[in-house]
Write a protein that holds these residues in place. Structure first.
Motif: not given
Length: 754
Positions: A313-315, A278-283, A272-274, A190-193
């Motif tokens: 997050e997925i939505r 962020e949603f992929a990281h949180d998911a 970037g910081e899109s 997840s840290k990659f995102y």
């Protein structure tokens, strides 16, 4: 602090490490409690407990039951012979000097049979050390050997009974630990995102997490696939089915995650910081937390009721992807759009897999296609441990790392015997040296625990052992100073021993501290000694650590000498993974065409049974190749990080090996992503076929004229274009680094020994 400490504590309390520590502590202490407390035979009880200790060392968590049973029986036999020889030789100074080095060499050579063989050798050496006491007569030798043998048999029977009563408890806990490792891998990914994290550090953390996960998943595989359901409707069969389904879901989840690997440099640069990032990281973080909860519930045999949802997050990612589509990304940058679509789809699949695991945590539903798991040749996925005498003989050469290790242990044991012999010359001078001369067994024990086949392992163990012993001595001194209550001492002894045995594989420093406490309290019971015994043990440990560190430079086997072979094995595993994957994809396309033909023309011939069998075998071969990729990559990564712990002068081509490690990981991930897509195509477009041919040519070190073919990106093909480009890039970098490695080998002397 509570966000990290309490989950770790809960994980430990329900782990197979604590269960194994309780089993070992009870099996070791019961003989001395029964014989000493019931019959006042404390001396014989201690000897029986020593025999039980030998078997308990072998009885470690993880691994197949059948192998461990055979290993414990072999340990009893070898341990009994060791006790007989050691107690007989203890009556002679020259006998001890001759026998101890011989036994040290022989049992250290058992490392040629892998970690389990090394455990048997260490257990017998431990028993040898504990038997180096005062000289004994012939009758005493026989009695000593008999009670040690009886103690070993008692622990063997106790361990079997313990497992039978808990009934699949160790299997559940082993699977739980593998799920915990998978969750840790998801968290690292997840840290990659996270655009604020350092990519190089994140790669290192991911590789370490994958290495640990591969080892624990292999342990789970060996445990679960050897306890397959028998197709019955009994309660036991239902639990076996549950374990099997959870295991297959875990493997499916790993496949899903591995196939999402991408060029994160490009992704961060373009997005970037899109919000999508962020949603992929949180998911992924939420899914990791949910897998942790499932792992805990598996070990506790509880159903996962409340779930951590990633629907939001997925939505949100779906909304962001639709927004990118409206802005024209699908036409302007189809590969990036296809990549984002693939990340979204993989997270959906991961969500479905985790939901299925949660629903079947306690008991499996009736909708499980069990036959598809039982019909496969699952035995080929199990690890094999066969013992051949020829392997022992073939390693009796200086180039063998096991032979060098055995020489180091032998030299260290001679030095350990020499120290008290020299100290005996001053017995009339100081009480301290006199006591030291009678405690060579503690010095040898310290050496056996610390001295490992690898230099980095020995150095690390040395620090942990010394720190743990110092901490244990300090805590025991405080305990003896605060109270002289024998009942309190006994409770502390039991707790310290259980914790010491439970933490051996998790935290060696704390394990050494607890085992030191239990040993010092035992001396207090046996000899009613003063706190002077604490300083004795610490001095003995210091001497043992010094000897072990000194002998680690005797015929060392530096990791740099093995790194080239690790790199080539990893490359070969990826070649085979790609080849078997392409064969599977080709057969799957033929099968789909046959199915479509039959559906369109019911009067046509049914799908050829031979084709179905070939497809199933090709799928199995591809999965076996993937397993070998994980094994070879784990060996490569472990060897690399061990090399980095060695002296800087012994680190060879660090940048090359680091790049090869990363690019082999990228290549394997993209193969996992591309093969399923290739398998669903009706036919291979010319550009994609040319790219596949180029990748195979580069991996076989052939000259490829066109390394930038024009790839088709219409529709779903855009999702395939990106992993193929990444595979070409990774293959080229691997080819370049392997050539650089070959040149370095010809210009640099191979690092073997100093």
């Amino acid at each position: 602090m509570s966000t990290t400490f309490f989950p770790q504590l809960q994980r430990f309390l329900y782990s197979h490490y604590l269960l194994g520590g309780l089993r070992q502590a009870a099996g070791i202490l019961l003989p001395v409690i029964v014989l000493g407390g019931g019959f006042q035979l404390y001396g014989m009880g201690i000897i029986a407990s020593m025999g039980a200790l030998c078997v308990a060392v072998i009885d470690q968590p993880g691994g197949p039951k059948r192998y461990r049973t055979n290993e414990m029986l072999g340990g009893i036999a070898l341990g009994t012979v060791t006790v007989a020889l050691t107690t007989f030789a203890a009556g002679s100074l020259w006998g001890t000097w001759i026998l101890v080095p011989i036994l040290c060499f022989f049992f250290s050579m058992l490392n040629v049979y892998g970690p389990r063989g090394g455990l048997i050798g260490f257990a017998c050496l431990l028993l040898m050390t504990l038997s180096l006491r005062e000289p004994t007569s012939g009758d005493t030798v026989l009695l000593h050997t008999l009670f040690s043998f009886t103690g070993g048999l008692f622990y063997f029977a106790f361990s079997l009974l313990f497992r039978h009563l808990l009934w699949l408890g160790e299997e559940r806990r082993t699977l739980s630990m593998a799920l915990h490792a998978t969750a840790k891998y998801m968290l690292a990914r997840s840290k990659f995102y996270d655009v604020n994290s350092d990519l190089d550090a994140t790669y290192r953390d991911l590789i370490k997490a994958q290495s640990s996960m591969a080892e624990l998943q292999q342990s789970a595989r060996d445990m679960v696939l050897r306890e397959l359901p028998k197709g019955l409707k009994s309660r036991g069969d239902q639990y076996r089915t549950t374990l099997l389904v959870l295991y297959t879901n875990m493997v499916s989840l790993l496949d899903t995650l591995v196939a999402t690997h991408t060029d994160y440099h490009t992704l961060r640069r373009k997005l970037g910081e899109s919000d999508f990032m962020e949603f992929a990281h949180d998911a992924l973080q939420k899914q990791s937390a949910e897998v942790v909860r499932i792992a805990l519930n598996v070990s506790r045999r509880k159903k996962t009721v409340q779930r951590i949802s990633v629907k939001a997050e997925i939505r949100a990612m779906e909304y962001e992807l639709e927004r990118y589509k409206q802005k024209g990304m699908q036409q302007q940058d189809p590969e990036l759009y296809g990549l984002l679509l693939q990340v979204l789809r993989r997270l959906r699949v991961a969500k479905q897999t985790i939901d299925h695991m949660a629903a079947n945590t306690k008991r499996t539903g009736t909708d499980i296609p069990l036959d598809q798991y039982l019909d496969k040749s699952l035995s080929r996925f199990l690890s094999r441990e066969e013992i051949h005498l020829g392997l022992f003989r073939s390693n009796l050469r200086l180039s063998s790392s096991s032979f060098r290790y055995a020489i180091r242990v032998t030299v260290a044991s001679i030095l350990a015997l020499a120290v008290p012999a020299l100290a005996a010359q001053f017995t009339n001078t100081t009480e301290s040296l006199n006591s030291l001369a009678n405690q060579s067994n503690w010095i040898i024990l310290t050496i056996l625990v610390i001295l490992k086949p690898g230099f980095a392992q020995t150095k690390q163990r040395n620090t942990w052992r010394l720190g743990g012993t110092a901490l244990g001595c300090l805590l025991t001194f405080i305990l003896f100073s605060v109270t002289d209550n024998k009942e309190f001492y006994f409770i502390a002894l039991l707790l310290a021993y259980v914790m010491g045995k439970s933490l051996v594989q998790l935290h060696y420093l704390l394990s050494a501290a607890f085992l030191t406490i239990s040993a010092l309290i035992s001396f207090q019971f046996l000899y009613a000694s003063s706190t002077f015994v604490i300083s004795e043990r610490f001095i003995d440990t210091l001497i043992g650590c010094a000897i072990a560190l000194l002998c680690s430079y005797v015929l060392p086997k530096w990791e740099a000498s093995s790194m080239s072979s690790f790199a080539r094995e990893s490359l070969q595993a990826n070649r085979h993974y790609l080849t078997t994957g392409l064969q599977y994809a080709e057969l799957n396309r033929q099968y789909q065409q046959a199915v479509q033909l039959q559906a369109s023309n019911p009067d046509s011939e049914p799908v050829d049974a031979a084709l179905v069998a070939q497809l199933a075998e090709a799928d199995t071969q591809w999965q076996l190749a993937k397993r070998q990729v994980y094994i070879s990559f784990d060996n490569f990564a472990s060897g690399f990080y061990r090399m980095m712990d060695e002296p800087a002068s012994r680190q060879w081509n660090v940048a090359l090996f680091n790049n090869l490690l990363i690019q082999n990981h990228v290549l394997a991930s993209q193969i996992s992503a591309s093969i399923p897509l290739l398998a669903t195509l009706e036919s291979i477009p010319p550009g994609i076929d040319e790219a596949i041919t180029a990748i195979q040519g580069i991996l076989h070190d052939q000259t490829v004229e066109n390394t930038s073919p024009t790839l088709e990106t219409e529709g779903e093909l855009a999702m395939l274009a990106y992993p193929l480009r990444q595979m070409i890039k990774a293959s080229q970098l691997i080819q370049q680094d392997m050539k650089g490695l070959d040149m370095a080998e010809h210009t640099q002397p191979l690092l073997t020994a100093s």
